[in-house]
Design an enzyme around this catalytic site. Sequence first.
Site, PDB file in Angstrom:
ATOM      1  N   LYS A  78      46.251  37.601  35.996  1.00 29.54           N
ATOM      2  CA  LYS A  78      45.226  36.562  35.921  1.00 29.54           C
ATOM      3  C   LYS A  78      43.878  37.216  35.617  1.00 29.54           C
ATOM      4  CE  LYS A  78      44.824  32.723  37.085  1.00 29.54           C
ATOM      5  NZ  LYS A  78      44.891  32.151  38.438  1.00 29.54           N
ATOM      6  N   HIS A  79      43.250  36.800  34.546  1.00 33.45           N
ATOM      7  CA  HIS A  79      41.914  37.271  34.181  1.00 33.45           C
ATOM      8  C   HIS A  79      41.823  38.792  34.162  1.00 33.45           C
ATOM      9  CE1 HIS A  79      40.234  33.289  33.820  1.00 33.45           C
ATOM     10  NE2 HIS A  79      40.824  32.964  34.957  1.00 33.45           N
ATOM     11  N   ASN A 241      36.022  48.321  40.532  1.00 29.72           N
ATOM     12  CA  ASN A 241      36.735  49.164  41.478  1.00 29.72           C
ATOM     13  C   ASN A 241      38.000  48.452  41.961  1.00 29.72           C
ATOM     14  OD1 ASN A 241      34.890  51.368  41.605  1.00 29.72           O
ATOM     15  ND2 ASN A 241      33.607  50.240  43.036  1.00 29.72           N
ATOM     16  N   HIS A 402      38.222  49.127  32.559  1.00 32.66           N
ATOM     17  CA  HIS A 402      37.251  48.055  32.263  1.00 32.66           C
ATOM     18  C   HIS A 402      37.495  47.531  30.851  1.00 32.66           C
ATOM     19  CE1 HIS A 402      34.748  48.518  35.834  1.00 32.66           C
ATOM     20  NE2 HIS A 402      34.816  49.829  35.668  1.00 32.66           N
TER      21      HIS A 402
END
Length: 402
Positions: A78-79, A241, A402
């Site tokens: 999810k996302h 993180n 990221h």
Amino acid sequence: MTPAALCGKLSSMKELELKYGCNPNQKPARVYVESGDLPITVVNGRPGYINLLDALNGWQLVKELKEATGLPAAASFKHVSPAGAAVGVPLSDTLKKIYFTDDVELTPLASAYARARGADRMSSFGDFISLSDKCDKATALLVKKEVSDGIIAPGYDDDALEILKAKKNGGYCVIQIDPNYVPPELERKQVFGVTFEQGHNFIKLDEACLQNVVTKKKDFSAEEKRDLIISLIVLKYTQSNSVCYVKDGQAIGIGAGQQSRVHCTRLAGDKADKWWLRQSPKVLGLKFVPGIKRADRDNAIDVYTGNECMDVLADGKWEKIFAEKPSVFTDAEKAEWISKNKDVAVGSDAFFPFSDNVERACKSGVSVIAQPGGSVRDDAVIESCDQHGIAMAFTGIRLFHH
């Protein structure tokens, strides 16, 4: 069904036009490769921008889990972070009940998906599923029952594909990935018109990462090594993180995208605690009204096991959810049950800067930890592990994503 039969004339696609980007106002949108062909084929439905981010991250995760453990693997994304991930370890009767597998005869792949989807059912609602192996009928039957945006796998059995294509009135997104695809050495992305370039993260995570044990307790069991490796691979594809708790071959708590390390540890630990509370006699004994929707039932369990327990039991509310009014799940009862959870593994994508992370992890039954090390306070973190009888390995590998 063979890849050629599924791909047809789409097999040589170099780009795929998307409805829009992250938001409806972000147009035009597409995915493409600069050379060669796309490694994916849309078998059914129409994926969105975020769907494909989840699919491609999830596929890498499950592929590496399969390579590291030799077991089929599944992830619920999810996302752009996993809500759950697991390998195909058989389920206990209790897990079958809380994961609502019902009458499905579980294959190893189906067991992996049941674990990945079931660990954090609130976060997995509307997920994108990734499978390491060809999707079989048993796995498709589990997917059929859940609210999900789509699935990616290296192949689909004919009967499984028919089940999946029927979801969402025929619009369910089904993607096939070329399992032999290897990405280029360099990867790029743009932010605010500026192009970033870096080497793809090809680092392999296996038992060699766990050789530098820095605590008094030195030994890891085979299961602990497996679970630590799973935690590290999950973290490799989780927005940083991040901290991951793992037990019995599945992530039971993932704390992603927090600016503070201890907030990751707390978030993941709270999720692990709720996973364990769902196996308590208090929750297993809940009786729901007939025909309650799965999401409503999951929401009620989440509230009942949380700090808002009294809210769900308020006059006029419980009758819509429960066939019988349950007793209050007191804080003392929750604490007693949580104290019974043992043998949990924790991984961290960067070093623990303070011993408070160990203190929080210990409250959720953690017995082994893997983290990069390298903090100026490593000695304090090691000392805290020694006080709690925890074995900790310094991997020397940071896993920011990221």
